[in-house]
Each structure stands twice: as structure tokens, then as C-alpha cells.
Design a protein around this motif. Structure first.
Motif, short mmCIF file in Angstrom:
data_model
loop_
_atom_site.label_atom_id
_atom_site.label_comp_id
_atom_site.label_asym_id
_atom_site.label_seq_id
_atom_site.Cartn_x
_atom_site.Cartn_y
_atom_site.Cartn_z
N ARG A 44 0.89 -1.18 -0.06
CA ARG A 44 -0.07 -0.10 0.06
C ARG A 44 0.83 1.23 0.06
NH1 ARG A 44 -4.86 -1.53 4.28
NH2 ARG A 44 -5.78 -3.05 2.74
N ARG A 45 2.03 1.24 0.85
CA ARG A 45 2.61 2.50 0.99
C ARG A 45 3.48 2.64 -0.51
NH1 ARG A 45 8.07 3.30 4.38
NH2 ARG A 45 8.36 5.56 4.20
N ILE A 46 4.13 1.56 -0.91
CA ILE A 46 4.73 1.70 -2.48
C ILE A 46 3.74 2.10 -3.26
CG2 ILE A 46 5.58 0.07 -4.34
CD1 ILE A 46 6.72 -1.64 -2.11
N LEU A 50 4.27 5.64 -5.60
CA LEU A 50 4.06 5.70 -7.03
C LEU A 50 2.84 6.74 -7.35
CD1 LEU A 50 5.12 1.96 -7.64
CD2 LEU A 50 6.53 3.91 -7.98
N ASP A 51 1.68 6.37 -6.82
CA ASP A 51 0.60 7.43 -7.32
C ASP A 51 0.87 9.07 -7.10
OD1 ASP A 51 -0.90 5.09 -8.30
OD2 ASP A 51 -2.24 5.15 -6.00
N GLU A 52 1.72 9.21 -6.23
CA GLU A 52 2.09 10.65 -5.98
C GLU A 52 2.93 11.37 -7.47
OE1 GLU A 52 4.28 11.31 -2.20
OE2 GLU A 52 2.76 10.37 -1.30
#
Length: 78
Positions: A44-46, A50-52
Motif C-alpha cells: 500500500r505504501r509503495i 508511486l501514485d504521487e
């Protein structure tokens, strides 16, 4: 496989569920994947990180010609 003759593509797609699921009507089986392999990774953090990096819809609509391209011109060889 996208370069196979049309008849061969139809036959293979009928038999291969996984390929048919990922088949694109324009690009066939050509795709780019980003794969991370590791132990105890925080998926989830990864994904959030990446979405940012993705552009917003407004940023996609901007005039990109105002930006300097840091890469040299691409000339595909024939």
C-alpha cells in the motif's frame, strides 16, 4: 504474439484465458509492467508513493511544449 498471422492469434486467444484477459485490441500482447520483488514489502505504501508521481488531469492538459525535454531526440532505426 501480436505479430503472428491473424488466424493464429484467434486460435491462441481462444485457448489461452490469461492472454485473452490481457489482450489489447490495438497493441495485442505488447505491454510494459513494473514489477517489484521483495520480502515483507508494504504494498500500500509503495503504491501510494508511486501514485504521487502521476500527473493530475489538469497537468495532463497543460501545454507541455513549455518544458525543456531532458532527453536527446529519438530517431527509431528502420
Amino acid at each position: 504474439m501480436a505479430t503472428y498471422p491473424e488466424e493464429a492469434i484467434r486460435e491462441i486467444l481462444q485457448e489461452d484465458d490469461a492472454l485473452r484477459t490481457n489482450w489489447d485490441n490495438v497493441y495485442g500482447d505488447r505491454m510494459t509492467e513494473f514489477v517489484l520483488i521483495g520480502i515483507e514489502m508494504d504494498a500500500r505504501r509503495i503504491e501510494a508513493t508511486l501514485d504521487e508521481c502521476l500527473l493530475t488531469d489538469d497537468e495532463m492538459k497543460e501545454d507541455w511544449t513549455i518544458w525543456k525535454d531532458p532527453f536527446p531526440p529519438f530517431h527509431p532505426s528502420l
